[in-house]
Design a protein around this motif. Structure first.
Motif, PDB file in Angstrom:
ATOM      1  N   ARG A   1       0.832  -1.201   0.000  1.00 41.94           N
ATOM      2  CA  ARG A   1       0.000   0.000   0.000  1.00 41.94           C
ATOM      3  C   ARG A   1       0.868   1.253   0.000  1.00 41.94           C
ATOM      4  NH1 ARG A   1      -4.554   1.519   4.603  1.00 41.94           N
ATOM      5  NH2 ARG A   1      -5.308   3.443   3.614  1.00 41.94           N
ATOM      6  N   GLU A   2       1.953   1.236   0.794  1.00 41.71           N
ATOM      7  CA  GLU A   2       2.838   2.396   0.838  1.00 41.71           C
ATOM      8  C   GLU A   2       3.585   2.558  -0.482  1.00 41.71           C
ATOM      9  OE1 GLU A   2       6.396   4.442   3.514  1.00 41.71           O
ATOM     10  OE2 GLU A   2       5.846   2.349   3.882  1.00 41.71           O
ATOM     11  N   LEU A   3       4.041   1.447  -1.049  1.00 43.17           N
ATOM     12  CA  LEU A   3       4.726   1.508  -2.342  1.00 43.17           C
ATOM     13  C   LEU A   3       3.815   2.124  -3.399  1.00 43.17           C
ATOM     14  CD1 LEU A   3       7.200   0.596  -4.134  1.00 43.17           C
ATOM     15  CD2 LEU A   3       5.825  -1.405  -4.681  1.00 43.17           C
ATOM     16  N   ALA A   4       2.567   1.674  -3.448  1.00 46.17           N
ATOM     17  CA  ALA A   4       1.619   2.207  -4.425  1.00 46.17           C
ATOM     18  C   ALA A   4       1.365   3.692  -4.180  1.00 46.17           C
ATOM     19  CB  ALA A   4       0.312   1.430  -4.367  1.00 46.17           C
ATOM     20  N   ALA A   5       1.285   4.093  -2.912  1.00 48.99           N
ATOM     21  CA  ALA A   5       1.040   5.497  -2.577  1.00 48.99           C
ATOM     22  C   ALA A   5       2.204   6.372  -3.021  1.00 48.99           C
ATOM     23  CB  ALA A   5       0.808   5.648  -1.081  1.00 48.99           C
ATOM     24  N   ARG A   6       3.406   5.898  -2.822  1.00 46.61           N
ATOM     25  CA  ARG A   6       4.583   6.677  -3.223  1.00 46.61           C
ATOM     26  C   ARG A   6       4.688   6.762  -4.745  1.00 46.61           C
ATOM     27  NH1 ARG A   6       9.381   6.896   0.774  1.00 46.61           N
ATOM     28  NH2 ARG A   6       8.426   6.344   2.762  1.00 46.61           N
ATOM     29  N   THR A   7       4.388   5.653  -5.414  1.00 47.99           N
ATOM     30  CA  THR A   7       4.403   5.662  -6.876  1.00 47.99           C
ATOM     31  C   THR A   7       3.389   6.655  -7.409  1.00 47.99           C
ATOM     32  OG1 THR A   7       5.062   3.319  -6.921  1.00 47.99           O
ATOM     33  CG2 THR A   7       4.121   4.240  -8.932  1.00 47.99           C
ATOM     34  N   SER A   8       2.200   6.632  -6.836  1.00 48.62           N
ATOM     35  CA  SER A   8       1.146   7.562  -7.247  1.00 48.62           C
ATOM     36  C   SER A   8       1.550   9.002  -6.962  1.00 48.62           C
ATOM     37  CB  SER A   8      -0.153   7.214  -6.521  1.00 48.62           C
ATOM     38  OG  SER A   8      -1.176   8.128  -6.848  1.00 48.62           O
ATOM     39  N   ALA A   9       2.203   9.243  -5.817  1.00 49.70           N
ATOM     40  CA  ALA A   9       2.620  10.599  -5.461  1.00 49.70           C
ATOM     41  C   ALA A   9       3.637  11.133  -6.457  1.00 49.70           C
ATOM     42  CB  ALA A   9       3.196  10.615  -4.051  1.00 49.70           C
ATOM     43  N   LEU A  10       4.593  10.295  -6.852  1.00 43.40           N
ATOM     44  CA  LEU A  10       5.591  10.726  -7.833  1.00 43.40           C
ATOM     45  C   LEU A  10       4.943  11.056  -9.171  1.00 43.40           C
ATOM     46  CD1 LEU A  10       8.604   8.307  -7.164  1.00 43.40           C
ATOM     47  CD2 LEU A  10       8.486  10.767  -6.721  1.00 43.40           C
TER      48      LEU A  10
END
Length: 233
Positions: free
Chosen positions: A106-115
């Protein structure tokens, strides 16, 4: 469709990330070594790169530097190395974010989306939004072209990382405004990203080296002691 290049030699982790991101409507291409990563990078022109530092045939930092030489694509480092020096080194090399293993999907996906959200690439959260076009305005020796995502110094293009450009864009749109480190951090990464404010200092230092005649006595990117930074004409 947003394209992710995932570079991870642990097949179980690579499979888990690929499945999770694919369910989130990303197209994921996987490489398990540096040679394959370079090939896929050239073939698919990814919108974001997720890069493990420890690879069988390459140093992830060197690979990050290789990508950065030809592209401003957002790069997220994932690594079991959690020392501050390692994170700072990765950011100085050109990475835009750093996630320590183990991490949640979930955190990985959130960071990818943020970038992606902070980049100029169209992502699934932005596709139906109206386009906003902002023209560049000359400012003496420095010009920031927001449409082309490029900084020009005396009419010569300056290569920047994704995060460096995002910082410069905020300076450019708000000349004279004082930004705290926390404000700049939130603007370039999103409030859901776990990085230290020290990374902002790293990006500022790198920007000064690229756009200031004397980085130790900056003319444009000024330090406001005890507060943060501002951009002056």
């Amino acid at each position: 469709m947003t394209v992710v290049l995932l570079i991870e030699d642990d097949q179980s982790i690579a499979d888990m990330i690929s499945i999770y991101l694919s369910e989130d409507q990303y197209t994921v291409y996987c490489a398990n070594d540096g040679m394959q990563a370079k090939q896929l990078f050239q073939e698919h022109d990814p919108d974001v790169v997720i890069l493990d530092l420890m690879l069988p045939d390459a140093n992830g930092i060197d690979l990050c530097r290789y990508f950065r030489e030809s592209s401003s694509v957002p790069i997220l480092i994932v690594s079991a190395k959690n020392e501050v020096s390692e994170r700072v080194h990765a950011l100085q090399t050109g990475a835009d974010d750093y996630l320590c293993k183990p991490f949640s999907m979930r955190e990985l996906a959130a960071r990818t989306s943020a970038l992606l959200r902070r980049s100029a690439m169209p992502v699934h959260s932005q596709r139906n939004a109206p386009a906003v076009v902002i023209k560049s305005v000359p400012m003496k020796d420095i010009v920031v072209d927001l449409e082309k995502r490029c900084i020009f110094l005396h009419n010569h293009p300056v290569d920047t990382t994704f995060s460096e450009f995002e910082i410069m864009k905020n300076f450019w749109l708000n000349p004279g405004k004082v930004f705290s480190r926390e404000e700049l951090l939130n603007k370039i990464r999103g409030i859901d990203s776990f990085v230290t404010e020290r990374s902002v200092d790293v990006h500022i230092t790198n920007l000064r080296k690229k756009v200031e005649i004397d980085p130790k006595e900056p003319k444009h990117i000024k330090t406001v002691w005890g507060v943060g930074y501002k951009f002056e004409i």
